[in-house]
Design an enzyme around this catalytic site. Structure first.
Site, mmCIF file in Angstrom:
data_model
loop_
_atom_site.group_PDB
_atom_site.id
_atom_site.type_symbol
_atom_site.label_atom_id
_atom_site.label_comp_id
_atom_site.label_asym_id
_atom_site.label_seq_id
_atom_site.Cartn_x
_atom_site.Cartn_y
_atom_site.Cartn_z
ATOM 1 N N GLY A 15 0.824 -1.202 0.000
ATOM 2 C CA GLY A 15 0.000 0.000 0.000
ATOM 3 C C GLY A 15 0.848 1.237 0.000
ATOM 4 N N GLU A 16 0.191 2.383 -0.069
ATOM 5 C CA GLU A 16 0.885 3.660 -0.134
ATOM 6 C C GLU A 16 0.081 4.697 0.626
ATOM 7 O OE1 GLU A 16 3.007 6.543 -3.483
ATOM 8 O OE2 GLU A 16 1.963 4.705 -4.062
ATOM 9 N N GLY A 17 0.767 5.528 1.408
ATOM 10 C CA GLY A 17 0.103 6.560 2.192
ATOM 11 C C GLY A 17 0.873 7.849 2.141
ATOM 12 N N GLY A 18 0.425 8.794 2.979
ATOM 13 C CA GLY A 18 1.036 10.111 2.962
ATOM 14 C C GLY A 18 2.479 10.112 3.405
ATOM 15 N N MET A 19 2.882 9.153 4.218
ATOM 16 C CA MET A 19 4.246 9.135 4.747
ATOM 17 C C MET A 19 5.167 8.208 3.976
ATOM 18 S SD MET A 19 5.010 11.171 7.145
ATOM 19 C CE MET A 19 6.447 10.362 7.815
ATOM 20 N N GLY A 20 4.650 7.374 3.081
ATOM 21 C CA GLY A 20 5.542 6.502 2.351
ATOM 22 C C GLY A 20 4.820 5.318 1.744
ATOM 23 N N VAL A 22 4.502 1.052 1.577
ATOM 24 C CA VAL A 22 4.673 -0.119 2.420
ATOM 25 C C VAL A 22 4.796 -1.357 1.548
ATOM 26 C CG1 VAL A 22 3.725 -1.495 4.300
ATOM 27 C CG2 VAL A 22 3.311 0.963 4.231
ATOM 28 N N ASP A 130 -3.279 10.247 14.723
ATOM 29 C CA ASP A 130 -3.783 9.898 13.388
ATOM 30 C C ASP A 130 -4.504 8.555 13.420
ATOM 31 O OD1 ASP A 130 -4.261 10.420 10.711
ATOM 32 O OD2 ASP A 130 -2.412 9.448 10.035
#
Length: 845
Positions: A15-20, A22, A130
């Site tokens: 997956g992918e999020g605001g911080m990087g 995975v 968060d």
């Protein structure tokens, strides 16, 4: 994919999020799947993102809990910053919820686990900031894992109470978090505390039950406006009272005003558990069921009337005897630490030993209802016990001798003390003040004696602590320490029978006999334990909690009328570093219990442990560069030592019944557990070539002794010092060791065991390390608890030269471990600040 980050093989993108991003990866060193979160190479120049990224690893690595994803490693490889963490097989909570929400039972079970994870984080001073369904994983077995501490905020309460302003590492005025789940104060960019997470938890619970967000709009600004000014729609109408209770819990979490929310996530968890328990009760009887049972009810009516009369009597008597809430009356109002406190014979005067504002420990007296205390005019010492006639037993010179001193007695009415016995660590009066119970050291062995000269219990290790004679005069309660360093609550009868009642405690804080004399009340703690409480144990080993507490408290005395004297402590252990030529020291503390264990020879790396973190019997061990970069958590153990080549840390891993030497790699490599032996390890240090270990350990039915272990040959530990002496610090050429015995310091050849006397050490002196050339030693002299002088001593002449003086940054803070580099130019040390208040407690049962 066949890419590698160091020894992690990247397998697939998760997956992918605001911080990087995975990835699923494989740890080739430990043969296990891991999750890797990365910051791409294009993000590395952004210092703020790197700071927050490392901050996530720092926050999460401190939390050891089954409902929190465990962080294994953090690093950078070829321009890519990454965190290696536990790989969780399952789905995010957002996928589990779906559009229709979850059944109430399932939602409650997940919410309880989330609350438990947050309680662990909050106890470590960490606010998540968060929390949302996509940051929560659920395994196939229903286990919840909270992850992504990327916005976590570390807090440190200042004077003014639990909800006082906090020191933050995220900037006030910036809105950080995810719209839809952040609290109103977070949405406005204000400072936040633990109650912000409680609001987010309420939003998550709302979504679990309804399948929709509590606050939703067409834009982020619209969502933030809803959080600030609108109330969420009611949960779906339900008939059962326990379901309405869920709605009440969620509504209180979502209050706009933090003061009107739940004030502790622990309270939320308890309320959720109660709601789940009620929800799992059998459903109420329906109308049809009542019709079918009408005949049975009429047949039972007569019996019910009789029971009603009895119940009315019971309720009246029960309500009349309702136990009032405990009360707490503060008795001291100065800055410092309290060593001991006792009730005087009149029951209205409190006697106590304290070190106020950095002064030596003195004996004071105060009257209930007065804010003033007066000194008793006696020499500095620790109060131990008071007789019914007003004679005091107290310990002289305990501060300079590692907790032992000279037992003395003095009349409360005034007069010079009379010395009774040396090498005493604790004492209590007999029932009428005619004799003493004492714990002391005799010929290297720890003894419990009653009366003096009659041994009831003897051991090889450290002396037992805090002996207290029972009101019946038949049993003595005390803390004992096992060979691997854990504390136990024990009772020893006047006939010599010993009973171990409660064991496995990492730290202790006082005990006493209950008002009726049928229980021992005590305060103790295990590493990483969330529940702080005063506990009770019977002579049969039955245990219960007397009262939960906000933190660790020390029981000092228990009166027969049930009143308790206890001290509430705010303790912080900090770590300072001073490089060559610098006039000011730098604070390199990590969390709130940074206990220094070593400084590398080049002065660039600190080895320390966070004593309040880790597992039940082992502290969290860290390395930190002195440039101020993030600390790296190596593992859990005790008394760690850094190898001279900087590649390994040796520590003592304690389990319930044993201790084992463990080697932790400081870089790439695998943890090694050395073969078990019948030794109970106390300490371990390295040889200059990093190939051998010098250990000090207890032997079965024999005195403690020093041994040398060859790591390459794997041979058995070889004794290297005579019984009664303790070896330390192998010389830089590897040929000699230092041996201390009876206050004398010897240089002993390793091959021939020949010894020569170097110097006599004062009680307040100890050796820190060898100088780089091997011709002198660095010594410390404890001038006072807040002042230490460092010396360089020539081993041939015994001549001492003052190197420098260390003064505590706070006049009430005690200096503990000190480390210096072989050239004597770089320094680091730990110091502990205790702010304690004495309280009178009424109403505990």
């Amino acid at each position: 994919m066949n890419e590698y980050l160091e020894h992690y093989r990247i397998e697939s993108k998760l997956g992918e999020g605001g911080m990087g991003v995975v990835y699923r990866a494989y740890d080739s060193h430990l043969d296990r799947p891991v999750a890797i979160k990365t910051l791409g190479a294009q993000a590395v120049p952004d210092e703020e993102r790197i700071r927050r990224f490392i901050q996530e690893a720092r926050a999460a690595s401190a939390l050891n809990h089954p409902n929190i994803v465990h962080v294994y490693d953090v690093g950078q490889s070829e321009g890519v910053a990454f965190i290696a963490m536990e790989y969780v097989q399952g789905e995010t909570l957002s996928r589990v919820i779906g559009r229709k929400g979850l059944p109430p039972r399932e939602a409650l079970k997940y919410a309880i686990q989330i609350a438990d994870a947050l309680a662990k984080a909050h106890s470590a001073g960490i606010v998540h900031r968060d929390l949302k369904p996509s940051n929560i994983m659920v395994t196939e077995g229903g286990l919840v894992k909270v992850l992504d501490f990327g916005l976590a905020k570390l807090t440190e309460s200042e004077e003014g109470g639990e909800m006082a302003a906090t020191r933050t590492i995220t900037d006030e005025g910036k809105v950080m978090g995810t719209a839809g789940y952040m609290s109103p104060e977070q949405a406005e960019g204000k400072r936040v505390d633990f109650r912000s997470d409680i609001f987010s938890l309420g939003a998550v619970m709302y979504e679990m039950i309804t399948g929709r967000r509590a606050f939703a709009a067409d834009s982020k600004l619209g969502t933030l406006a809803a959080i600030l000014h609108k109330e969420p729609a009611p949960l779906s109408p339900v008939e059962r009272p326990e379901a309405r209770e869920i709605e009440r819990i969620v509504a209180r979490c979502l209050r706009k005003d933090p003061q009107r929310r739940w004030q502790s996530v622990g309270d939320v968890k308890i309320a959720l558990e109660d709601a789940l328990e009620e929800l799992e009760q059998p459903a109420p009887v329906t109308t049809d069921s009542r019709k079918r049972r009408r005949l049975w009810l009429w047949a039972s009516l007569a019996a019910a009337l009789v029971l009603a009369a009895a119940s009315a009597f019971y309720l009246r008597s029960n309500l009349a005897s309702t136990t009032p809430a405990p009360s707490f009356q503060r008795l001291t109002f100065r800055r410092g630490s309290i060593e001991s406190a006792k009730f005087a014979p009149d029951g209205q005067t409190i006697l106590y030993s304290a070190a106020w504002e950095g002064a030596p420990v003195e004996l004071f007296a105060t009257r209930l209802g007065s804010r003033e205390s007066r000194t008793l005019g006696l020499p500095p010492g620790k109060l131990l016990s008071v007789t019914p006639s007003g004679d005091l037993a107290y310990l002289l010179d305990a501060a300079c001798c590692g907790g032992t001193g000279t037992l003395a007695r003095a009349p409360l009415a005034g007069g010079a003390p009379r010395e009774i016995l040396e090498n005493v660590s604790g004492a209590d009066w007999g029932p009428q003040g005619e004799s003493f119970v004492v714990t002391r050291r005799v010929n290297g062995r720890a003894r419990l004696e009653y009366p003096i000269g009659t041994t009831l219990y003897e051991s090889q290790g450290l002396p037992p602590v805090s002996p207290v004679l029972s009101p019946s005069g038949q049993w003595i309660a005390l803390f004992d320490r096992d060979p691997i360093g854990n504390f136990s609550v024990i009772a020893v009868s006047v006939k010599g029978e010993k009973r171990v009642l409660s064991e496995g405690w990492r730290a202790i804080a006082g005990l006493g006999w209950s008002p009726r004399g049928d229980e021992i009340w005590f305060s103790a703690v295990r590493s990483g334990e969330e529940t702080q409480a005063v506990r009770a144990v019977t002579l049969a080993g039955g245990q219960r909690i007397v009262s939960h507490t906000l933190g660790l408290v020390t029981i000092h005395d228990i009166a027969r009328d049930g009143r308790v004297l206890l001290a509430s402590s705010n303790t912080r252990i900090s770590m300072h570093y001073q490089p060559p030529g610098a006039s000011e020291e730098r604070d390199l503390s990590w969390f709130d219990t940074s206990w220094l264990y070593g400084l590398s020879a080049d002065g660039k790396t600190l080895l320390f442990a966070e004593l309040a973190y880790g597992d039940d019997q082992n502290a969290a061990i860290y390395l930190r560069k002195t440039d101020g970069s993030a600390a790296i958590r190596l593992g859990e153990g005790n008394t760690p030592a850094l190898s001279p080549d900087g590649k390994w840390v040796v520590c003592i891993r304690r389990e319930r019944e044993r201790s084992q030497l463990m080697l932790l790699p400081t870089g790439a490599g695998e943890t090694r557990l050395l073969p078990l032996s019948d030794l109970a390890y106390r300490s371990a240090e390295w040889s200059p070539d990093s190939r051998k270990l010098l250990i000090f350990a207890d032997q079965q039915n024999k005195p403690a002794r020093s041994f040398l272990v060859d790591l390459e040959s794997g041979g058995k530990p070889r004794p290297v010092a005579p019984v009664g002496g303790r070896a330390s610090l192998i010389s830089p050429d590897g040929r000699s060791i230092l041996v201390t015995a009876s206050g004398k310091l010897y240089l002993q050849a390793l091959d021939t065991a020949e010894q020569r006397l170097i110097a006599s050490l004062e009680p307040a002196e100890s050796v820190l390390r060898w100088s780089s050339e091997g011709r002198s030693l660095f010594l410390r002299h404890n001038d006072s608890p807040t002042s230490v002088t460092l010396y360089r001593m020539d081993i041939d002449t015994g001549r001492k030269q003052i190197l420098r003086e260390i003064k505590s940054p706070d006049r009430i803070a005690r200096i503990w471990n000190v480390s210096v580099t072989p050239d004597g130019k770089t320094l680091a040390y730990s110091f502990q600040r205790d702010l304690e208040d004495l309280y009178l407690v009424k109403g505990w049962r």
